[in-house]
Design a protein around this motif. Structure first.
Motif, PDB file in Angstrom:
ATOM      1  N   PHE A 201       0.512  -1.279  -0.414  1.00 55.00           N
ATOM      2  CA  PHE A 201       0.046   0.274  -0.287  1.00 55.00           C
ATOM      3  C   PHE A 201       0.868   1.179   0.196  1.00 55.00           C
ATOM      4  O   PHE A 201       0.747   2.618  -0.860  1.00 55.00           O
ATOM      5  CB  PHE A 201      -1.010  -0.322   1.535  1.00 55.00           C
ATOM      6  N   ALA A 202       2.201   1.136   1.198  1.00 56.59           N
ATOM      7  CA  ALA A 202       2.988   2.459   1.032  1.00 56.59           C
ATOM      8  C   ALA A 202       3.498   2.344  -0.572  1.00 56.59           C
ATOM      9  O   ALA A 202       3.471   3.428  -0.556  1.00 56.59           O
ATOM     10  CB  ALA A 202       3.764   1.804   2.118  1.00 56.59           C
ATOM     11  N   ALA A 203       3.877   1.691  -0.714  1.00 57.51           N
ATOM     12  CA  ALA A 203       4.399   1.318  -2.610  1.00 57.51           C
ATOM     13  C   ALA A 203       3.446   2.268  -3.291  1.00 57.51           C
ATOM     14  O   ALA A 203       3.811   3.156  -3.611  1.00 57.51           O
ATOM     15  CB  ALA A 203       5.007  -0.085  -2.762  1.00 57.51           C
ATOM     16  N   ARG A 204       2.719   1.575  -3.233  1.00 55.53           N
ATOM     17  CA  ARG A 204       1.600   2.151  -4.588  1.00 55.53           C
ATOM     18  C   ARG A 204       1.019   3.470  -4.060  1.00 55.53           C
ATOM     19  O   ARG A 204       1.548   4.334  -5.177  1.00 55.53           O
ATOM     20  CB  ARG A 204       0.316   1.233  -4.158  1.00 55.53           C
ATOM     21  N   GLU A 205       0.841   4.035  -3.220  1.00 56.78           N
ATOM     22  CA  GLU A 205       1.012   5.783  -2.539  1.00 56.78           C
ATOM     23  C   GLU A 205       2.308   6.041  -3.033  1.00 56.78           C
ATOM     24  O   GLU A 205       1.935   7.509  -3.699  1.00 56.78           O
ATOM     25  CB  GLU A 205       0.689   5.453  -1.238  1.00 56.78           C
ATOM     26  N   ALA A 212       2.895   7.869 -11.097  1.00 56.01           N
ATOM     27  CA  ALA A 212       2.474   6.624 -11.871  1.00 56.01           C
ATOM     28  C   ALA A 212       0.809   5.906 -11.508  1.00 56.01           C
ATOM     29  O   ALA A 212      -0.198   6.264 -11.110  1.00 56.01           O
ATOM     30  CB  ALA A 212       2.968   5.590 -11.606  1.00 56.01           C
ATOM     31  N   THR A 213       0.441   5.489 -12.690  1.00 51.75           N
ATOM     32  CA  THR A 213      -0.712   3.850 -12.400  1.00 51.75           C
ATOM     33  C   THR A 213      -0.188   2.847 -11.992  1.00 51.75           C
ATOM     34  O   THR A 213       0.293   2.448 -12.900  1.00 51.75           O
ATOM     35  CB  THR A 213      -1.867   4.323 -12.905  1.00 51.75           C
ATOM     36  N   VAL A 214      -0.697   2.053 -10.909  1.00 53.65           N
ATOM     37  CA  VAL A 214      -0.535   0.932 -10.349  1.00 53.65           C
ATOM     38  C   VAL A 214      -1.642   0.447 -10.918  1.00 53.65           C
ATOM     39  O   VAL A 214      -2.642   0.062 -10.358  1.00 53.65           O
ATOM     40  CB  VAL A 214       0.486   0.627  -8.494  1.00 53.65           C
TER      41      VAL A 214
END
Length: 257
Positions: A201-205, A212-214
């Motif tokens: 979650f933190a990496a995606r944020e 970027a769009t995960v």
């Protein structure tokens, strides 16, 4: 078929001879003469190859963090059993392929790995998630993008509660040199284990704050609490797994898996 059988027989003979010089046993079940025995490898092959999770975006893992998969990953990650990279990378290939299939941009997605702490990388000698992703992509032109880094104060997640994991996991940022590269790009985010989900979650944020769009999260395993495993498909339970002890003593780490 005949050539494959001959290769298999030669390989088994080589491993039998090696076991005479460097005695070993299966890291999962302790059967003699193989780092991972045929029975445990067979169990891995029988595991459902791709297991979807609910993590806010499409997420795919190979299977639960248990049995031979857990044993091989612990040995590879914590005990420098580098030879297991081939087997583990092959297991990651299915989830990674599922994540990549969601790409819609003609440019194609970036494959971004979750970072390890620098001290852990120095001690281990390699970035284990990068190695697994590269092995999963063998035979393709795909490459990983090391766009993320840990920030000061990040510690290991083992032993932390859910709140502590979330605060600790938030210490992830996009490398300054990669800001322009990730902006406007689709990303498939790769990790080894999903436990509470705090790290991914933190990496995606961090990636999405950089533009970027995960489009997918991919991992080898999902760890589930023993008291909540039945009926829990979210992969967000706190892990209570402990490390396996290193079984093999004083032997070189041959790639025998």
């Amino acid at each position: 078929m005949l050539r494959s059988s001959v290769r298999s027989a030669i390989r088994d003979l080589t491993l039998d001879l090696a076991a005479l010089v460097w005695p070993t046993e299966c890291v999962s079940c302790a059967a003699p003469d193989r780092d991972c025995c045929a029975s445990c490898l067979g169990e891995l092959r029988r595991t459902t190859p791709v297991r979807p999770l609910s993590l806010g975006v499409p997420a795919f893992v190979f299977g639960p963090y248990e049995g031979p998969c857990r044993a091989l990953l612990v040995a590879f990650k914590h005990d420098n059993r580098f030879g297991f990279r081939r087997t583990l990378g092959a297991l990651l290939r299915g989830p990674l392929t599922a994540g990549l299939s969601l790409a819609r941009s003609a440019q194609g997605p970036l494959i971004v790995t979750v970072p390890s702490r620098p001290s852990r990388v120095r001690r281990r000698g390699y970035r284990h998630v990068d190695v697994l992703a590269r092995m999963a992509m063998r035979g393709t032109t795909l490459r990983t993008c090391r766009a993320l880094r840990t920030t000061r104060g990040r510690v290991g997640q083992v032993g932390l509660g859910s709140e502590g994991r979330a605060l600790n996991a938030a210490r992830i940022a996009v490398r300054r040199a990669f800001g322009a590269k990730v902006r406007g790009r689709e990303v498939v985010l790769v990790d080894d284990i999903v436990t509470t989900g705090a790290t991914v979650f933190a990496a995606r944020e961090a990636l999405e704050n950089a533009g970027a769009t995960v489009i997918a999260i991919v991992a080898l395993c999902v760890a589930e609490r023993r008291d909540t495993r039945r009926g829990n498909e979210s992969g967000n339970g706190e892990s209570e797994w402990s490390r396996l002890p290193e079984r093999r003593k004083g032997a070189p780490h041959w790639p025998t898996a």
